[in-house]
Design a protein around this motif. Structure first.
Motif, PDB file in Angstrom:
ATOM      1  N   GLY A  35       5.054   3.722  10.716  1.00  0.00           N
ATOM      2  CA  GLY A  35       4.159   4.980  10.525  1.00  0.00           C
ATOM      3  C   GLY A  35       3.053   4.257   9.668  1.00  0.00           C
ATOM      4  N   ALA A  36       2.190   5.321   9.662  1.00  0.00           N
ATOM      5  CA  ALA A  36       0.935   4.849   8.956  1.00  0.00           C
ATOM      6  C   ALA A  36       0.882   5.253   7.359  1.00  0.00           C
ATOM      7  N   SER A  37       1.818   5.835   6.872  1.00  0.00           N
ATOM      8  CA  SER A  37       1.930   6.187   5.383  1.00  0.00           C
ATOM      9  C   SER A  37       3.107   5.514   4.628  1.00  0.00           C
ATOM     10  N   ALA A  38       3.100   4.932   3.583  1.00  0.00           N
ATOM     11  CA  ALA A  38       4.016   4.595   2.753  1.00  0.00           C
ATOM     12  C   ALA A  38       3.966   5.042   1.468  1.00  0.00           C
ATOM     13  N   ILE A  67       3.874  -3.320  -1.888  1.00  0.00           N
ATOM     14  CA  ILE A  67       2.668  -2.653  -0.957  1.00  0.00           C
ATOM     15  C   ILE A  67       2.184  -3.865  -0.168  1.00  0.00           C
ATOM     16  N   ALA A  68       2.018  -4.919  -0.749  1.00  0.00           N
ATOM     17  CA  ALA A  68       1.220  -5.970   0.177  1.00  0.00           C
ATOM     18  C   ALA A  68       2.128  -6.719   1.100  1.00  0.00           C
ATOM     19  N   ALA A  69       3.411  -6.070   1.010  1.00  0.00           N
ATOM     20  CA  ALA A  69       4.618  -6.802   1.965  1.00  0.00           C
ATOM     21  C   ALA A  69       4.514  -6.421   3.618  1.00  0.00           C
ATOM     22  N   ASP A  70       3.843  -5.425   3.601  1.00  0.00           N
ATOM     23  CA  ASP A  70       3.620  -5.095   5.054  1.00  0.00           C
ATOM     24  C   ASP A  70       2.327  -4.594   5.334  1.00  0.00           C
ATOM     25  N   HIS A  73      -2.080   0.409   4.895  1.00  0.00           N
ATOM     26  CA  HIS A  73      -3.121   1.065   3.795  1.00  0.00           C
ATOM     27  C   HIS A  73      -2.763   2.430   3.644  1.00  0.00           C
ATOM     28  N   GLY A  74      -3.304   2.930   2.367  1.00  0.00           N
ATOM     29  CA  GLY A  74      -2.931   4.145   1.637  1.00  0.00           C
ATOM     30  C   GLY A  74      -1.658   4.368   1.228  1.00  0.00           C
ATOM     31  N   THR A  75      -0.720   3.339   0.708  1.00  0.00           N
ATOM     32  CA  THR A  75       0.516   3.440   0.323  1.00  0.00           C
ATOM     33  C   THR A  75       0.211   3.697  -1.216  1.00  0.00           C
ATOM     34  N   CYS A  76       1.030   4.800  -1.607  1.00  0.00           N
ATOM     35  CA  CYS A  76       0.896   5.183  -2.955  1.00  0.00           C
ATOM     36  C   CYS A  76       2.173   4.799  -3.745  1.00  0.00           C
ATOM     37  N   VAL A 131       5.573  11.144   4.071  1.00  0.00           N
ATOM     38  CA  VAL A 131       5.389   9.798   4.065  1.00  0.00           C
ATOM     39  C   VAL A 131       6.555   9.165   5.153  1.00  0.00           C
ATOM     40  N   ASP A 132       5.930   8.232   5.819  1.00  0.00           N
ATOM     41  CA  ASP A 132       6.564   7.696   6.958  1.00  0.00           C
ATOM     42  C   ASP A 132       7.546   6.624   6.494  1.00  0.00           C
ATOM     43  N   ARG A 133       7.343   5.870   5.507  1.00  0.00           N
ATOM     44  CA  ARG A 133       7.870   4.594   5.077  1.00  0.00           C
ATOM     45  C   ARG A 133       8.207   5.058   3.569  1.00  0.00           C
ATOM     46  N   ILE A 134       9.552   4.537   3.114  1.00  0.00           N
ATOM     47  CA  ILE A 134       9.915   4.852   1.614  1.00  0.00           C
ATOM     48  C   ILE A 134      10.433   3.427   1.213  1.00  0.00           C
ATOM     49  N   LYS A 135      10.167   3.164   0.222  1.00  0.00           N
ATOM     50  CA  LYS A 135      10.541   1.788  -0.376  1.00  0.00           C
ATOM     51  C   LYS A 135      10.943   1.974  -2.148  1.00  0.00           C
TER      52      LYS A 135
END
Length: 199
Positions: A35-38, A67-70, A73-76, A131-135
């Motif tokens: 997904g585009a957002s994380a 954030i940099a791991a994948d 863009h636009g990760t909060c 959000v599409d991806r959650i860490k």
């Protein structure tokens, strides 16, 4: 001589065991959601001083490097943690550290009411809906506990969990056996909670 050799072997075995358990926990209950957002959720730790303590500083670093791991863009980054004895919240202290020391200039959200890991997850859920991806960034056992709580509270959001960059080989190596012991104790408590819920 034999005694020293035995102690050395035991020490190496303890380090390897701690390393392996932390590696394993960092990869549990995560998938490969796209997904585009994380969002990266950084969980706070008890912080009685006026600036972020050692553990919170490390968690902030782990969150920022996640954030940099994948390269999404636009990760909060969501800093989560309630009030400390000094009045400032853990979330605010971590955000201040990210901006002033690590020079992070990305999107930051604060969740500043939580006092427990369960509350961390409950209170960040509204910030994760779109959000599409959650860490989740913390020490591996603690992050695993938080992921299990998200799975219990919102299974649909838990399907979006992906791995944070909070485990690196050799990092904190000397204390990883202690972190592993603490993690086993913490996760044993989690399993006991799950048994009560299922009864």
């Amino acid at each position: 001589m034999r005694r020293r050799t035995g102690l050395a072997i035991a020490g190496v075995a303890a380090l390897a065991w701690g390393e392996w358990l932390n590696w394993r926990w960092s990869r549990a209950l995560v998938g490969r959601s796209g997904g585009a957002s994380a969002a990266v959720v950084v969980l706070g730790y008890r912080n009685p001083q006026a600036t972020a303590n050692l553990i919170n500083r490390w968690r902030v670093r782990a969150g920022i490097r996640s954030i940099a791991a994948d390269g999404v863009h636009g990760t909060c980054v969501i800093f989560s943690g309630g009030a400390t004895s000094r009045g400032a919240t853990e979330a605010q202290l971590m955000a201040d550290h990210a901006k002033s020391v690590l020079e992070f200039d990305g999107t930051v959200l604060l969740e500043d009411r939580s006092a427990t890991t369960w509350e961390n997850i409950t209170n960040v859920i509204p910030l994760l809906e779109d959000v599409d991806r959650i860490k989740i960034a913390s020490q591996p056992a603690h992050a695993l506990k938080a992921r299990a709580y998200l799975r219990r509270q919102r299974p649909d959001l838990a399907e979006r969990l992906v791995r944070a960059d909070d485990y690196r080989p050799g990092e904190w190596m000397g204390v990883k056996p202690l972190l592993a012991l603490y993690g086993l104790w913490t996760l044993r408590g989690l399993r006991a909670e799950e048994r009560k819920v299922s009864l």
